[in-house]
Design an enzyme around this catalytic site. Sequence first.
Site, PDB file in Angstrom:
ATOM      1  N   VAL A   4       0.722   1.666   9.130  1.00 16.27           N
ATOM      2  CA  VAL A   4       0.430   1.207  10.358  1.00 16.27           C
ATOM      3  C   VAL A   4      -1.426   1.440  10.102  1.00 16.27           C
ATOM      4  O   VAL A   4      -1.878   1.843  10.119  1.00 16.27           O
ATOM      5  CB  VAL A   4       0.903   0.921  11.348  1.00 16.27           C
ATOM      6  CG1 VAL A   4       0.640   0.392  12.466  1.00 16.27           C
ATOM      7  CG2 VAL A   4       2.440   1.183  11.320  1.00 16.27           C
ATOM      8  N   GLY A  43      -5.106  -1.356   6.904  1.00 17.41           N
ATOM      9  CA  GLY A  43      -6.268  -2.209   5.935  1.00 17.41           C
ATOM     10  C   GLY A  43      -4.534  -2.442   4.854  1.00 17.41           C
ATOM     11  O   GLY A  43      -5.274  -3.085   3.587  1.00 17.41           O
ATOM     12  N   SER A  84       0.566  -4.082   6.515  1.00 18.94           N
ATOM     13  CA  SER A  84       1.784  -3.142   6.538  1.00 18.94           C
ATOM     14  C   SER A  84       2.284  -4.995   7.853  1.00 18.94           C
ATOM     15  O   SER A  84       3.470  -5.273   7.713  1.00 18.94           O
ATOM     16  CB  SER A  84       1.659  -2.211   7.573  1.00 18.94           C
ATOM     17  OG  SER A  84       1.864  -2.159   8.562  1.00 18.94           O
ATOM     18  N   ALA A 108       1.046  -7.987   7.604  1.00 13.62           N
ATOM     19  CA  ALA A 108       2.207  -9.392   6.711  1.00 13.62           C
ATOM     20  C   ALA A 108       3.137  -8.789   5.866  1.00 13.62           C
ATOM     21  O   ALA A 108       4.755  -9.679   5.780  1.00 13.62           O
ATOM     22  CB  ALA A 108       1.123  -9.053   5.875  1.00 13.62           C
ATOM     23  N   ALA A 109       2.794  -7.994   4.913  1.00 15.43           N
ATOM     24  CA  ALA A 109       4.633  -7.210   4.736  1.00 15.43           C
ATOM     25  C   ALA A 109       5.911  -6.868   5.727  1.00 15.43           C
ATOM     26  O   ALA A 109       6.891  -7.399   5.330  1.00 15.43           O
ATOM     27  CB  ALA A 109       4.511  -6.113   4.291  1.00 15.43           C
ATOM     28  N   ASP A 168      -4.373 -11.774   3.025  1.00 10.68           N
ATOM     29  CA  ASP A 168      -3.177 -10.935   3.631  1.00 10.68           C
ATOM     30  C   ASP A 168      -1.588 -10.814   3.414  1.00 10.68           C
ATOM     31  O   ASP A 168      -1.088 -10.763   2.039  1.00 10.68           O
ATOM     32  CB  ASP A 168      -3.125  -9.898   4.847  1.00 10.68           C
ATOM     33  CG  ASP A 168      -4.256  -8.893   5.127  1.00 10.68           C
ATOM     34  OD1 ASP A 168      -5.161  -9.000   3.882  1.00 10.68           O
ATOM     35  OD2 ASP A 168      -4.862  -8.271   6.174  1.00 10.68           O
TER      36      ASP A 168
HETATM   37  C1  MEV Z   1      -8.439  -7.744   6.025  1.00  9.42           C
HETATM   38  O1  MEV Z   1      -7.679  -6.577   5.624  1.00  9.42           O
HETATM   39  C2  MEV Z   1      -9.819  -8.771   5.094  1.00  9.42           C
HETATM   40  C3  MEV Z   1     -10.277  -9.479   6.149  1.00  9.42           C
HETATM   41  O2  MEV Z   1     -10.840  -9.785   5.144  1.00  9.42           O
HETATM   42  C4  MEV Z   1      -9.828 -10.133   7.076  1.00  9.42           C
HETATM   43  C5  MEV Z   1      -9.139 -11.514   6.774  1.00  9.42           C
HETATM   44  O3  MEV Z   1      -9.844 -11.745   5.370  1.00  9.42           O
HETATM   45  O4  MEV Z   1      -8.809 -11.914   8.074  1.00  9.42           O
HETATM   46  C6  MEV Z   1     -11.420  -8.464   7.090  1.00  9.42           C
END
Ligand code: MEV
Length: 318
Positions: free
Chosen positions: A103, A106, A109, A111-112, A153
Site C-alpha cells: 500500500v 506507487g 494498490s 486502483a487494483a 494507474d
Molecule cells: C502516480 O502513480 C502517478 C502520478 O503521475 C500521478 C498521476 O498520474 O495521476 C504521480
Amino acid sequence: MPATTATAPGKIILFGEHAVVYGQPALAVPVPAVRARTVVSPAPDLPAGEIRITAPAVALENAPLESLPPEHPLAKAVALTLEAVGVSRPPALRLRLSSTIPVAAGLGSGAAVTVALARALSAFLGHPLGNDAVNAIAYEVEKIHHGTPSGIDNTVVTYNLPVYFVRGRPLRAFRVRRPFTVVIADSGIPAPTAQAVGDVRRAAQAEPERFQALFAAVGRVVEAAYRAITTGTPEALGPLMDENHALLQQMGVSCPTLDRLVTAARQAGALGAKLSGGGRGGNLIALVPPEAAEAIARALEAAGAVRTIVAPIAPPAP
Ligand code: MEV
C-alpha cells in the site's frame, strides 16, 4: 448465488510520472507478481441489503458498509458499481478484500483494489461489467486519493496491458519488441502521491516556465523510451531512466533515500534507475542485465530497500 472472485494486478510507471498529469505521455506496465483480490459471497445470515466488508490492510473486519463515510474509497467503489449495474437493493453479501500489492508504494494498490471489487461485485450480481465501465469506476475512486489523477494507474490495472498513456486520449497499448528486466525496489517510505502531486502543482503555478520545460523534457524522454521498447533496443532505456530521474529531482519529488537507492542500483550494475510513481518514497525501478537481476536486488536490499521484485517485461505470450 455462488461466491465470485476477481483479481487485478499491480502496476509500475516506467517513464513520465507527474508530467503525465500535465498532458505529457507516460509509459506503464502491469506487475502481475502482485495482485489485489476480492471475493463476494452471499450472506444469508444478514438482513436483505446489508453489505459487510473485511479488508485487513485497512483494519476492517466484517464492518457494515454503512459504517464507512460515503467518500471512503471502498464505499465509493461499491456505490459506483451498484449504480453501474442498476441495482439499488443488493442481496445481503460479504466482500473480502486481500492484496499482495504494497500500500502507498506507487504500485497501484488503490486502483487494483477498486478494479477487483467492481469486477467481483458486478459479476456476483449477474451483470459483469466490461473493462471500460470498470476503468471509469476506478478513475472516480482515484480522484479521492488525489484530486487530479491522470488516469494512468486505473487504465494499466484495468486493461492489464503495457500502455502509452496520454491523459484524456483513448487507450493505446504498446508492444514490447525485445524482453527486458527491471528490478522494483521499495524504499519503505510511504509514498504520499496526493501531497507530491499537490506540491508539483503549486510549484508549477509559481514557476510556470521552468515546469513547462521540465514536463516537455520528460515528454521527450518518454518518446525516446517508447521507440526503444517498440523497436527492440531496450538497452537504451538505462540512460533514459537516469535522465527521467534527474528531471523528477528538479521537480522536487525525489528524496534522499530514493536518491541513495538509485545510486546503489547503478553501482551494483544497473544500466539506469529512477523513482517510479508519485515519489518522495515508494518504489524505484532499475533496468538490469537479466543475469545480474538477483544480485542487484540483493544489493538494493543491503542498501536499505525493504522489498524487491524482479520483473521481466516481455511481449505477451502468442
Ligand atoms: C502516480 O502513480 C502517478 C502520478 O503521475 C500521478 C498521476 O498520474 O495521476 C504521480
